[in-house]
Motif scaffolding. Sequence first.
Motif, short mmCIF file in Angstrom:
data_model
loop_
_atom_site.label_atom_id
_atom_site.label_comp_id
_atom_site.label_asym_id
_atom_site.label_seq_id
_atom_site.Cartn_x
_atom_site.Cartn_y
_atom_site.Cartn_z
N VAL A 166 0.86 -1.34 -0.06
CA VAL A 166 0.06 -0.05 0.09
C VAL A 166 0.98 1.22 0.01
N LEU A 167 1.87 1.38 0.96
CA LEU A 167 2.99 2.35 0.63
C LEU A 167 3.32 2.60 -0.67
N LEU A 168 3.94 1.45 -1.33
CA LEU A 168 4.60 1.28 -2.60
C LEU A 168 3.69 2.18 -3.48
N ILE A 169 2.55 1.79 -3.31
CA ILE A 169 1.36 2.42 -4.47
C ILE A 169 1.13 3.60 -4.22
N GLY A 170 0.86 3.97 -2.92
CA GLY A 170 0.75 5.46 -2.46
C GLY A 170 1.71 6.43 -2.92
N VAL A 171 2.99 6.16 -2.77
CA VAL A 171 4.32 6.98 -3.02
C VAL A 171 4.26 6.77 -4.56
N ALA A 172 4.09 5.70 -5.31
CA ALA A 172 4.56 5.86 -6.84
C ALA A 172 3.62 6.57 -7.52
N PHE A 173 2.15 6.58 -7.02
CA PHE A 173 1.38 7.28 -7.88
C PHE A 173 1.57 8.97 -7.55
N TYR A 174 1.95 9.01 -6.36
CA TYR A 174 2.24 10.56 -5.86
C TYR A 174 3.41 10.96 -6.72
N HIS A 175 4.33 10.20 -6.66
CA HIS A 175 5.77 10.61 -7.35
C HIS A 175 5.39 10.80 -8.93
N ALA B 251 -4.29 10.08 -11.28
CA ALA B 251 -3.30 9.52 -10.14
C ALA B 251 -4.29 9.38 -9.06
N ALA B 252 -5.13 9.88 -8.81
CA ALA B 252 -6.05 9.69 -7.38
C ALA B 252 -6.83 8.30 -7.72
N ALA B 253 -7.75 8.52 -8.94
CA ALA B 253 -8.45 7.39 -9.23
C ALA B 253 -7.58 5.91 -9.39
N ALA B 254 -6.74 5.87 -10.00
CA ALA B 254 -5.70 4.42 -10.12
C ALA B 254 -4.90 4.23 -8.90
N GLY B 255 -4.45 5.37 -8.37
CA GLY B 255 -3.84 4.92 -6.81
C GLY B 255 -4.82 4.35 -5.93
N VAL B 256 -6.23 5.27 -5.83
CA VAL B 256 -7.18 4.17 -4.80
C VAL B 256 -7.48 3.01 -5.23
N ALA B 257 -7.59 2.86 -6.54
CA ALA B 257 -8.24 1.75 -7.21
C ALA B 257 -7.21 0.41 -6.81
N CYS B 258 -6.01 0.63 -6.85
CA CYS B 258 -4.99 -0.21 -6.55
C CYS B 258 -4.91 -0.43 -5.03
N ILE B 259 -4.97 0.45 -4.25
CA ILE B 259 -4.78 0.28 -2.80
C ILE B 259 -6.24 -0.29 -2.35
N TRP B 260 -7.29 0.03 -2.93
CA TRP B 260 -8.56 -0.79 -2.68
C TRP B 260 -8.48 -2.51 -2.91
N ALA B 261 -7.78 -2.62 -4.12
CA ALA B 261 -7.75 -4.00 -4.40
C ALA B 261 -6.84 -4.74 -3.53
N VAL B 262 -5.74 -4.21 -3.12
CA VAL B 262 -4.85 -4.51 -2.03
C VAL B 262 -5.54 -4.81 -0.61
N LEU B 263 -6.18 -3.92 -0.33
CA LEU B 263 -7.00 -3.84 0.93
C LEU B 263 -8.15 -4.78 0.92
N LYS B 264 -8.97 -5.21 -0.17
CA LYS B 264 -9.84 -6.11 -0.24
C LYS B 264 -9.28 -7.49 -0.27
N ILE B 265 -8.27 -7.70 -1.00
CA ILE B 265 -7.52 -9.08 -0.83
C ILE B 265 -7.16 -9.36 0.56
N SER B 266 -6.32 -8.31 1.41
CA SER B 266 -5.89 -8.58 2.72
C SER B 266 -6.92 -8.85 3.77
N PHE B 267 -8.03 -8.08 3.34
CA PHE B 267 -9.24 -8.27 4.53
C PHE B 267 -10.07 -9.12 4.39
N ALA B 268 -10.12 -9.79 3.38
CA ALA B 268 -11.03 -10.82 2.60
C ALA B 268 -11.12 -12.03 3.68
N GLY B 269 -12.20 -12.47 4.00
CA GLY B 269 -12.00 -13.74 4.92
C GLY B 269 -12.26 -15.03 4.24
#
Length: 139
Positions: free
Chosen positions: A82-91, A121-139
Amino acid sequence: MSSTGLPIKKRPHAMMRTPMSRVFGLGSAKAGTEHFVAQRLTAIALIPLVLWFLASLVAHAGAGYEETIAWLRTPWGALPLVLLIGVAFYHMHVGLQVVIEDYLHGEGKKIAALVANKFWAAAAGVACIWAVLKISFAG
């Protein structure tokens, strides 16, 4: 007239200013340093994050789907990603903004490109972070 009643003298040095002395220290829009620092700081932050990502790819090269998902559900898998995605899209956003401001001429085109850059940048970054969080919190 001054407060003493005497006439105020004209300042001859103010009339003889060169064009360079009038713009000295103003910069192009007084915002160049902020972009420069943001670009450098995000580049420095990306070094360990990209190295972590490459090491993770090598470590999970032969892993199956379930093993990879299990790894992504750990804090050591999801948080750095998530940090990598956020920093990369901001960069990317800051770098592309500088390119647009420097090389795109015409105010309408420039403003449209800057707005599109922000939204992309905002839409693509949020979509990528959302995908990672969805996978990591899926039960």
